[in-house]
Design a protein around this motif. Structure first.
Motif, PDB file in Angstrom:
ATOM      1  N   ASP A 147       0.894  -1.056   0.034  1.00  0.00           N
ATOM      2  CA  ASP A 147       0.100  -0.089   0.014  1.00  0.00           C
ATOM      3  C   ASP A 147       0.916   1.289   0.045  1.00  0.00           C
ATOM      4  OD1 ASP A 147      -1.663   2.180   0.735  1.00  0.00           O
ATOM      5  OD2 ASP A 147      -3.137   0.696   1.421  1.00  0.00           O
ATOM      6  N   LYS A 148       0.836   2.343  -0.888  1.00  0.00           N
ATOM      7  CA  LYS A 148       1.524   3.402  -1.144  1.00  0.00           C
ATOM      8  C   LYS A 148       1.330   4.212   0.093  1.00  0.00           C
ATOM      9  CE  LYS A 148       2.553   2.712  -5.892  1.00  0.00           C
ATOM     10  NZ  LYS A 148       3.320   3.518  -6.955  1.00  0.00           N
ATOM     11  N   VAL A 170       4.600   4.880   2.111  1.00  0.00           N
ATOM     12  CA  VAL A 170       5.700   5.467   1.395  1.00  0.00           C
ATOM     13  C   VAL A 170       6.246   6.523   2.395  1.00  0.00           C
ATOM     14  CG1 VAL A 170       6.634   6.988  -0.569  1.00  0.00           C
ATOM     15  CG2 VAL A 170       5.349   5.078  -1.086  1.00  0.00           C
ATOM     16  N   LEU A 182       7.262  -0.680  -3.585  1.00  0.00           N
ATOM     17  CA  LEU A 182       6.207   0.348  -3.477  1.00  0.00           C
ATOM     18  C   LEU A 182       6.304   1.144  -4.826  1.00  0.00           C
ATOM     19  CD1 LEU A 182       5.735   1.271   0.015  1.00  0.00           C
ATOM     20  CD2 LEU A 182       4.248  -0.335  -1.327  1.00  0.00           C
ATOM     21  N   ASP A 183       7.384   1.293  -5.257  1.00  0.00           N
ATOM     22  CA  ASP A 183       7.873   1.973  -6.552  1.00  0.00           C
ATOM     23  C   ASP A 183       7.035   3.340  -6.815  1.00  0.00           C
ATOM     24  OD1 ASP A 183       8.629   2.190  -9.214  1.00  0.00           O
ATOM     25  OD2 ASP A 183       6.976   1.046 -10.145  1.00  0.00           O
ATOM     26  N   ASP A 184       7.423   4.283  -5.781  1.00  0.00           N
ATOM     27  CA  ASP A 184       6.780   5.610  -5.793  1.00  0.00           C
ATOM     28  C   ASP A 184       7.967   6.433  -5.941  1.00  0.00           C
ATOM     29  OD1 ASP A 184       5.901   8.073  -4.517  1.00  0.00           O
ATOM     30  OD2 ASP A 184       4.269   7.128  -4.528  1.00  0.00           O
TER      31      ASP A 184
END
Length: 131
Positions: free
Chosen positions: A35-36, A39, A64-66
């Motif tokens: 879940d972002k 972050v 999370l790749d944000d």
């Protein structure tokens, strides 16, 4: 996922626990949940006193790749612990963009072979993904 995931608040709260193992496991769990909303708390954990926590936070941020994690992860390439630098470089292989390449190239001169190898991989991944 949404903020309704039942464990999110529990693990985010435990990023502040006084035991580093609990903080480390919480950082890992937040990456697994995906879940972002995690972050920002994970970025904060990059400043943890314990390197295990910083490494786990770095790796979870990669999952999370944000894009908000790029600059904080680039800063981690200067961490005193090689495993944290490795985790940051690995995370940047998925979340990084062309602005990360310059600092990753500096990591090609790291004292740790593993950091150098993963920095090279991260540069390749970023260059392949920009096409």
């Amino acid at each position: 996922m949404s903020d309704e995931h039942p464990r999110m608040k529990f693990f985010i709260r435990n990023l502040e626990n006084n035991q580093w193992r609990v903080r480390e496991e919480s950082a890992e769990a937040l990456g697994e949940i995906g879940d972002k909303l995690a972050v920002k708390p994970l970025i904060k954990s990059l400043k943890d006193d314990d390197w295990h926590v910083r490494e786990a936070a770095s790796l979870s941020l990669g999952i999370l790749d944000d894009e908000h994690a790029v600059i904080p992860l680039l800063n981690m390439l200067n961490d005193e612990k090689a495993s944290v630098r490795y985790g940051a470089a690995l995370a940047l292989s998925s979340v990084g963009n062309v602005t990360a390449i310059k600092q990753l190239k500096l990591a090609l001169k790291d004292e740790s072979l593993m950091v150098r190898q993963i920095a090279e991989f991260a540069i390749e991944e970023i260059e392949n993904n920009k096409n």
